[in-house]
Scaffold this motif. Sequence first.
Motif, short mmCIF file in Angstrom:
data_model
loop_
_atom_site.label_atom_id
_atom_site.label_comp_id
_atom_site.label_asym_id
_atom_site.label_seq_id
_atom_site.Cartn_x
_atom_site.Cartn_y
_atom_site.Cartn_z
N GLN A 192 0.84 -1.27 -0.07
CA GLN A 192 0.02 0.18 0.02
C GLN A 192 0.88 1.39 -0.04
N GLN A 193 2.06 1.13 0.69
CA GLN A 193 2.72 2.36 0.84
C GLN A 193 3.86 2.33 -0.15
N ILE A 194 4.54 1.50 -0.64
CA ILE A 194 5.49 1.52 -1.70
C ILE A 194 5.22 0.54 -2.59
N GLY A 195 4.86 1.06 -3.77
CA GLY A 195 4.50 0.31 -4.90
C GLY A 195 5.39 0.23 -5.85
N ASN A 196 5.30 -0.05 -7.41
CA ASN A 196 6.36 -0.19 -8.37
C ASN A 196 6.60 1.25 -8.82
N PHE A 197 5.86 2.10 -8.37
CA PHE A 197 6.09 3.52 -9.00
C PHE A 197 7.43 4.07 -8.26
N GLU A 198 7.49 3.65 -6.74
CA GLU A 198 8.57 4.28 -6.09
C GLU A 198 9.92 3.48 -6.40
N LEU A 199 9.78 2.33 -6.68
CA LEU A 199 11.00 1.45 -6.98
C LEU A 199 11.31 1.71 -8.49
N ASN A 200 10.52 2.06 -9.54
CA ASN A 200 10.85 2.41 -10.72
C ASN A 200 11.65 3.73 -10.72
N HIS A 201 11.04 4.62 -9.79
CA HIS A 201 11.56 6.04 -9.85
C HIS A 201 13.06 6.16 -9.43
N VAL A 202 13.32 5.24 -8.43
CA VAL A 202 14.70 5.14 -8.23
C VAL A 202 15.76 5.01 -9.58
N PHE A 203 15.32 3.99 -10.38
CA PHE A 203 15.93 3.65 -11.41
C PHE A 203 15.92 4.75 -12.60
N ALA A 204 14.52 5.22 -12.79
CA ALA A 204 14.52 6.34 -13.93
C ALA A 204 15.24 7.38 -13.47
N HIS A 205 15.55 7.66 -12.33
CA HIS A 205 15.96 8.98 -11.77
C HIS A 205 17.66 8.83 -12.16
N SER A 206 17.93 7.73 -12.37
CA SER A 206 19.53 7.43 -12.61
C SER A 206 20.22 8.26 -13.72
N GLN A 207 19.23 8.74 -14.71
CA GLN A 207 19.78 9.57 -15.72
C GLN A 207 19.97 10.88 -15.37
N ARG A 208 19.55 11.36 -14.00
CA ARG A 208 19.88 12.53 -13.55
C ARG A 208 21.34 12.56 -12.79
N LEU A 209 21.76 11.51 -12.44
CA LEU A 209 23.00 11.34 -11.66
C LEU A 209 24.13 11.88 -12.46
N ASN A 210 25.17 12.38 -11.89
CA ASN A 210 26.46 12.91 -12.42
C ASN A 210 27.27 11.82 -13.04
N SER A 211 28.19 12.21 -13.60
CA SER A 211 28.98 11.23 -14.35
C SER A 211 29.63 10.17 -13.66
N GLU A 212 30.16 10.78 -12.24
CA GLU A 212 30.95 9.62 -11.18
C GLU A 212 29.68 8.97 -10.87
N ALA A 213 28.67 9.23 -10.27
CA ALA A 213 27.60 8.54 -9.65
C ALA A 213 26.90 7.58 -10.53
N ILE A 214 26.85 7.67 -11.80
CA ILE A 214 26.04 6.72 -12.48
C ILE A 214 27.03 5.52 -12.79
N VAL A 215 28.37 5.90 -12.86
CA VAL A 215 29.02 4.61 -12.84
C VAL A 215 29.20 3.93 -11.62
N ALA A 216 29.18 4.67 -10.45
CA ALA A 216 29.00 3.97 -9.18
C ALA A 216 27.67 3.08 -9.23
N PHE A 217 26.52 3.86 -9.58
CA PHE A 217 25.40 3.05 -9.50
C PHE A 217 25.08 1.89 -10.49
N VAL A 218 25.74 1.92 -11.47
CA VAL A 218 25.83 0.73 -12.30
C VAL A 218 26.78 -0.34 -11.73
N ARG A 219 27.71 0.07 -11.06
CA ARG A 219 28.88 -1.02 -10.92
C ARG A 219 28.01 -1.75 -9.52
N ALA A 220 27.21 -0.89 -8.55
CA ALA A 220 26.66 -1.69 -7.57
C ALA A 220 25.44 -2.39 -8.13
#
Length: 901
Positions: A192-220
Amino acid sequence: MVEVCWGPMLAAFSVTLDQSDDRLATAQCLQGFRYAVHVTAVMGMQTQRDAFMTSIAKFTYLHCAADMKQKNVDAVKAIISIAIEDGNYLQEAWEHILTCLSRIEHLQLLGEGAPTDASFLTSSNAETQEKTPKSGLTSLKKKGTMQNPAVMAVVRGGSYDSTTVGINASGSGLVTPEQINNFISNLNLLDQQIGNFELNHVFAHSQRLNSEAIVAFVRALCKVSMSELQSPTDPRVFCLTKLVEIAHYNMNRIRLVWSRIWNVLSDFFVSVGLSENLSVAIFVMDSLRQLAMKFLEREELANYNFQNEFLRPFVIIMQKSASAEIRELIVRCISQMVLSRVNNVKSGWKSVFLVFTAAAADERKNIVLLAFETMEKIVREYFTYITETETTTFTDCVRCLLAFTTSRFNSDVSLNAIAFLRFCAVKLAEDGFISNKKSKSEGSEAGEVAVHSQALEDKDENASFWVPLLAGLAKLTSDSRLAIRKSSLEVLFNILKDHGPLFSSQFWNAIYISVIIPIFNSNSDKGKSQRGDEDSTLSTVRSSQVEGISWDSETSSVAAQCLVDLFVTFFDVVRDQLSSVVMVLMGFIKNPVQGTASTGVAATVRLAEDLGSQLSDDEWRQIFAGLKEAAESMVPGFLKLLGTMESVSLTGGSQSADGEFNSDHGLSNDDIEDDSLQTAAYVISRMKSHIAVQLLIQQVVSDLYRLHPKSLSKDNVAIVLALFSSISSHAHWLNSEKALLRKLQRACSVLELSDPPAVHFENESHQNYLNFLKTLLSDFPVLSTDMDIKCRLVELCVEVLQIYLGCMGTIVQAGPADPRPTVCWILPLGAAVKEELAARTSLLVSALKVFTSFDRDTFRRHVSKFFPLLVDLLRSEHSSGEVQLILTNIFQSCIGPLIME
C-alpha cells in the motif's frame, strides 16, 4: 571534533528506532539518519556514510518480513528518499539501497503469487511451477501453500547479509499460521505504501546522476545482480532487467561517460554469460541482445567505435563458452541484429566478423553452417556497408571467410568461402577500389620499385583492400587438402588476371614480392626440408623421406601454369619480375620429384614460346643462366647422396672377368641387411630422378634454341655451352664410377629393380651437346668462328671415340720409347658390355659423321687428334657393321685423298 560525534549519534538513532514504537520519534530518527547520510556523503566521509546506510538498511527488516512494522516500512521510504536526493554522493553505498529494492520486489512477487524467477532458472522447472501458487495474497492462506519453500524461507527470515532472503534462516520445519498471517499483513502494508512506481522512480532517476555517480550506480547494480543470479536456491533476474533499463535511460550521455559505464556492464555480461547455469546464461545473452539492438538503433558518430565495444561481450563469450547452446544463441543474435540493423552498423562489423570467425572453428556443424549462411548473405547483399567503413573492416571480413575455409565438417563450405573471396574481388573492382596511383618510383629500375605490401598500403589506401584478400588466398595454397590448394591457386590468379588492368606497376611489383613469389618459396623450402641433407647416415636418408609436406605434382602443375599465364598476360607491366619467375620455375626443375621437374620444364618452354619475340638478349640470358644454375646446383647434393653408399655393404654373388655381376649364386634379401637395402633403394630412386631431370634441362635448352635461334647471342651461347659441357662431364664421371654402379646393380638385382640408366645419361648428354655444336656451325658461322666451335666439336668427338673404345678394352701406355697407346682387348665380351656398346653405337656414328662433314682444310687441321683412334676402332672386332661402314667411308673419302696429296 565533528567526526567524534558520529559514533554516539549513530548509536542513539539505532537504539531509538529499535526500541521506540512512537511514530513521531521514529520519524525524527529517520530524518536524522537522512541528514547524517547527506552530510557524510557530501563531505566524502565514506566510513561514516556506509555505517549510517548499513544501519538504516538493516532496520528495514526486509530480510525478515514477518517481523516488519510500520516503522520498518518508513525506513524503506527513507532509503528511497536518500537514493533520490543524495544519489550523486552515495558511491559504494548504492549497494545497500539496491539490495533493499531487490528484496522489496522479491516480496511483492511472492505476495502476488506469481512464479518465481527460480522456476525458469533452475533445472526442476515443471515441479517448481506446480508448487507455485498463481493467485494473489489470499492464495497464501490456502492449504498447502504454507509449505511453499519460497514462502517458508521468507517467513522464517534470515540475516541481513545473506544474498537472498531466508537462505540463512535459523530453524527448519513448517511455519505457523500466525507467522503466515503476519507476513501477509506486512506485505499488504508494504504494497500500500511502496508500489512499483517508487521502485521504478529510483532507476528512472539514474539519468539525472552525475558522471561519477552513474558509474558507481551501475557498478553496484551489477554486484547486486550477480548476487541474485548466483543464488544456489533462488536465482533472480530483477537487477538484470533493471540493468537493461538503466543502459537505455543513460544512452544519451556523452561518449566518454558511456564508455566507462559500458566497461562495467561488459565485464558483468561476460562473467554471467559464462555461467554454468545454462538458463541464467541464456537470459543474460538475451538481455545483452536487447541492449545491443537499442544501441544499433542509434547512428554511430564518425571516428567512434562504441558499436565494437558493446558487441565485444558476444565475441568473448563466443570464444570462451563451453556451452554449444550459448554459442548457437550468440550466432543467431548477431545474425538477427546485423541483418535487421545493417544500415546502422559501422565499427560493430569487427565484432560481428570475430564472432563468425570463432563460429567457423566451432566443433558443432550446425553452428558453422548457421554462421556461414549469415556471412554469405552479408557478403552477397550488404558488401557496400563493409567497405564504406574503415579499411580494417574488410580485412576482418576476409579473415572470417578464410576461417571458414578451414572447416572440418563440409568441404563445400570451404570451397564456397574461397568463391566468396573471389566475389569480394569482383565487388571491389565494381565499387572503384582501384590501386593504380602513380608514384615517383614507377618506371625506374626493378630494385627501386621493390616495395613491400605494408609500405604500399601506407601510400595507397585502396591497396589495403586488395592486399589482405590476395595474401589470404596465397596462404591457402599451402593447405593440406588438394581441393583447397587448387581452388585457392586458381581463384588467386584469376583475380589477378581479371582485375590486373586496375593495378599500377608499383602495385604489381609489390604483389609479386609479397604475395606471389612467397607462395612458391614456401613450398620450395618444404621441398628442401623433404630432401634433407643427404650426406651422412642412413637415418638422414630415412628422415628425408618423411620430413615436410610440399606440393604434389598436380598442385605444382596448376601453380606453374597459373604463374606463366599471369606473367605472359601482363608482361609489359611486370617484365621486371622475370628473374623472380625464372627462379620459381628453376625451383620446380630442381625438385627431386621427376613429375614436378617436368612441370617446371614445360612451364619454362611455354614461357619462352609465348614471349620469345618480346624477350631481349638480357632476358634470354636470365632464362639460360637459370637453367644452367639449376643443373649445377643439383650436383653437390647428389654427390653427397652417392656418398652414403660407401657405408652400405652388399656382399654375395660373383663377378665375371669383365666386371659383369652374376646373381646366380644365391644372393637374396636374407644375405643383406634391411638398412642397407633401404638405403640402396632410396639412392637408386634418387639417381634415376636426377638423371631424368638433368636430361630434361638439356632438352628444354635444346627446344629453346631451336624455336628461338635469335636468342643465341654470344654471351648466351657461352652459357649454353657451359651447361651442355657440365652435364656431359657429370654424366661421364658418373658412368666411370664402376664400383658404385656394380654395387647399385647388385642392389637392383635383389630388389628386382631396373638399373639406373647411367649409360643412357652419358649418351644423351653427349648427343645433345654434339647437336648444339653442329647447329652453331651450320646456322651461326660467324659466331662459330669467333668462339672456335670447330675445335670444341672435334674435342667432343674425340671424347666420344675414347669412351667407345674404353668399353671394349683398356688403353695403356706402351712405354717411354713408344708414346703411342696400345689397346688390350678383352675377349670374349660379356653380355652387359655388348649391350652397352650397342647403346653407344648411335652416338659414335653421329661423331664419325661430323668428321665426314668437315671440309678438306678443317679435316687436315684436326686429323692428327683423332686418326689414331680411328685406327684402333678399325682394328676392333666388336664394332657394328654401321660403324665399319662409316669408317670405310672416312678412310676412302677423307683420309685417302690426304695421303694421295
